[in-house]
Design a protein around this motif. Structure first.
Motif, PDB file in Angstrom:
ATOM      1  N   SER A   1      17.981  10.554  20.057  1.00 41.91           N
ATOM      2  CA  SER A   1      17.414   9.234  20.288  1.00 41.91           C
ATOM      3  C   SER A   1      18.063   8.163  19.431  1.00 41.91           C
ATOM      4  O   SER A   1      18.049   6.986  19.770  1.00 41.91           O
ATOM      5  N   GLY A   2      18.605   8.553  18.283  1.00 37.53           N
ATOM      6  CA  GLY A   2      19.181   7.577  17.370  1.00 37.53           C
ATOM      7  C   GLY A   2      18.211   7.072  16.327  1.00 37.53           C
ATOM      8  O   GLY A   2      18.613   6.400  15.375  1.00 37.53           O
ATOM      9  N   LEU A   3      16.917   7.389  16.466  1.00 35.66           N
ATOM     10  CA  LEU A   3      15.933   6.915  15.491  1.00 35.66           C
ATOM     11  C   LEU A   3      16.202   7.510  14.112  1.00 35.66           C
ATOM     12  O   LEU A   3      16.076   6.821  13.096  1.00 35.66           O
ATOM     13  N   ARG A   4      16.571   8.774  14.077  1.00 37.29           N
ATOM     14  CA  ARG A   4      16.850   9.444  12.806  1.00 37.29           C
ATOM     15  C   ARG A   4      17.897   8.663  12.011  1.00 37.29           C
ATOM     16  O   ARG A   4      17.702   8.356  10.830  1.00 37.29           O
ATOM     17  N   GLU A   5      19.013   8.337  12.646  1.00 44.96           N
ATOM     18  CA  GLU A   5      20.069   7.598  11.958  1.00 44.96           C
ATOM     19  C   GLU A   5      19.636   6.173  11.638  1.00 44.96           C
ATOM     20  O   GLU A   5      20.000   5.632  10.590  1.00 44.96           O
TER      21      GLU A   5
ATOM     22  N   VAL B   1      11.105  16.578  11.961  1.00 44.64           N
ATOM     23  CA  VAL B   1      10.746  17.936  12.367  1.00 44.64           C
ATOM     24  C   VAL B   1      11.532  18.306  13.619  1.00 44.64           C
ATOM     25  O   VAL B   1      12.095  17.460  14.310  1.00 44.64           O
ATOM     26  N   GLY B   2      11.559  19.605  13.934  1.00 44.13           N
ATOM     27  CA  GLY B   2      12.198  20.087  15.152  1.00 44.13           C
ATOM     28  C   GLY B   2      13.675  19.771  15.176  1.00 44.13           C
ATOM     29  O   GLY B   2      14.360  19.792  14.156  1.00 44.13           O
ATOM     30  N   ASN B   3      14.198  19.436  16.365  1.00 41.90           N
ATOM     31  CA  ASN B   3      15.626  19.166  16.508  1.00 41.90           C
ATOM     32  C   ASN B   3      16.079  17.930  15.762  1.00 41.90           C
ATOM     33  O   ASN B   3      17.271  17.753  15.518  1.00 41.90           O
ATOM     34  N   ALA B   4      15.161  17.058  15.409  1.00 43.73           N
ATOM     35  CA  ALA B   4      15.540  15.902  14.596  1.00 43.73           C
ATOM     36  C   ALA B   4      15.961  16.344  13.196  1.00 43.73           C
ATOM     37  O   ALA B   4      16.747  15.668  12.533  1.00 43.73           O
ATOM     38  N   ALA B   5      15.453  17.495  12.743  1.00 42.91           N
ATOM     39  CA  ALA B   5      15.776  18.003  11.400  1.00 42.91           C
ATOM     40  C   ALA B   5      16.851  19.071  11.438  1.00 42.91           C
ATOM     41  O   ALA B   5      17.673  19.168  10.525  1.00 42.91           O
TER      42      ALA B   5
END
Length: 426
Positions: free
Chosen positions: A177-181, A300-304
């Motif tokens: 999604s790009g939110l992580r970055e 969490v999950g694939n974001a991590a």
């Protein structure tokens, strides 16, 4: 003391986000939970209206994940369309090495299960309807600003933008999604130079509830039993690892030609491949975030962490992490701490770190070991597969890895329950 619009905002209402919302509602009902999901929700999308589709995408659930869903009160419904894996067969194409696992040898009715993603989502939604969890959909979290004791989150809802304050934000919207970055987390990425092709296939012989892991010179190939949970059928879920060039060639083939190509690489253990459904594909990358928490925010999950699908451990690892996080939320509420405090989120990270590091090493080592074409390495790994098949201790270790029982798993402590341990080894 600051007041907040909600206690917990979960960015992403997919399998990870919805499971986290349900677990918090079960274990810490005092917390107000808001899920922000990009896709609109249909009030008619409930399990009662579910019709299995041949092309449904599915997820491998380890036995340990079944135990978690049982604690959440969800397994009885999930099991209606969850195909059991009673046997696992691991082999190296063109070589003699092989190992076999059987659920009955470990006192279990199954080593794991295969469930359609849509079915799992509908079951989660049905349970969430009976909780106080709030949904904002379609909507997206686009930014976050720290504030005393929590965070202020910016939401995009169509053409409108609004802000909500919360004690903690959990990013559960995957790694794309790009939110992580945007929030400043820097993932470490290692490309395998491979792609996963996902499809459902039919074979002339029954799968007999067997999952096959087949290592080939082009990469690993998995076939998981799919379809009826009560009667062994002829449909399997395929995860086929291909190079960029091979993927391009396969996608240009007719369905009949795809089956012939698949036959050549898998062999005849399931008879003839008679049908292949809609093919989906994505590049394979090992992605990890070494520091997935900061004050007020947790990934969490694939974001991590996103793994190679070779061992089918991605969602199972995520699920164990979610339960560990929920347990830290519960303990924080009991002890008067903020759920977004770094002390609380750091404890979650510390407890989950060993599990994800071990799982990443296990999956990554399989890829590296079986990707080596040199004769001494081939001989060693074939001997290793035979050894796993003959040595009870080694076989039990491998079975526990496959069943998702090697990591830490938090036990949901519902109000009125008083387990002797709240964090335990499975």
């Amino acid at each position: 003391m600051a007041t907040f619009d909600t206690d917990l905002i979960i960015a992403g209402g997919g399998l990870a986000g919805a499971t986290l919302a349900l677990a918090v509602a079960r274990a810490v009902p005092s917390l107000r939970v808001t899920v922000v999901e990009a896709f609109p929700l249909s009030p008619d999308a409930l399990p009662e209206s579910y019709q299995p589709s041949y092309d449904a995408r599915s997820t491998a659930l380890a036995w340990g994940s079944r135990l978690i869903f049982e604690e959440l009160g969800l397994w009885q419904r999930l099991a209606e369309h969850a195909t059991p894996i009673k046997h696992i067969h691991v082999s190296d194409r063109g070589h003699f090495g092989a190992t076999r696992l059987h659920a009955v040898d470990h006192g279990q009715e199954a080593l794991g299960y295969v469930a359609d993603n849509r079915w799992m989502g509908l079951c989660l939604m049905r349970e969430l309807l009976d909780t106080g969890v709030q949904w904002r959909a379609p909507a997206e979290v686009t930014d976050m600003i720290p504030m005393p004791g929590g965070v202020r989150v910016r939401l995009s809802e169509g053409d409108d933008t609004r802000e909500m304050s919360a004690r903690c934000l959990v990013v559960a919207d995957g790694g794309r999604s790009g939110l992580r970055e945007k929030l400043g987390f820097q993932p470490d990425r290692h490309s395998y130079g491979q792609n996963a092709l996902i499809a459902n296939v039919s074979t002339s012989d029954s799968h007999d509830f067997t999952a096959f892991e087949r290592f080939t010179e082009a990469g690993p190939m998995a076939l998981l039993p799919h379809g009826s949970p009560a009667r062994a059928g002829h449909q399997s879920a395929l995860v086929w690892t291909l190079s960029d060039d091979a993927l391009g060639q396969v996608l240009e083939l007719s369905d009949e030609e795809k089956c012939r190509w698949l036959q050549k690489r898998f062999g005849w253990r399931l008879g003839r491949f008679t049908r292949i459904g809609t093919c989906h594909h994505y590049p394979l990358t090992l992605t990890t975030v070494s520091e997935p928490v900061r004050p007020g925010v947790a990934l969490v999950g694939n974001a991590a962490h996103a793994l190679h699908p070779v061992a089918g451990q991605g969602f199972n690892l995520a699920l164990r992490g979610l339960m560990t996080l929920v347990e830290q939320f519960r303990l924080a509420e009991e002890n008067g701490l903020g759920i977004g405090d770094l002390e609380v989120l750091g404890r979650y990270q510390s407890l989950h770190r060993q599990d994800w590091q071990q799982t990443v090493r296990f999956s990554d080592s399989l890829i590296r070991l079986f990707g080596q074409p040199m004769a001494p390495v081939v001989a060693a790994r074939d001997a290793g597969l035979v050894g796993l098949d003959l040595l009870p201790g080694a076989k039990r270790w491998f079975a526990r890895k496959a069943m998702g029982l090697g990591g830490r798993r938090a036990v949901i402590d519902r109000p009125g329950n008083h387990p002797q341990e709240t964090i335990g080894h499975e």
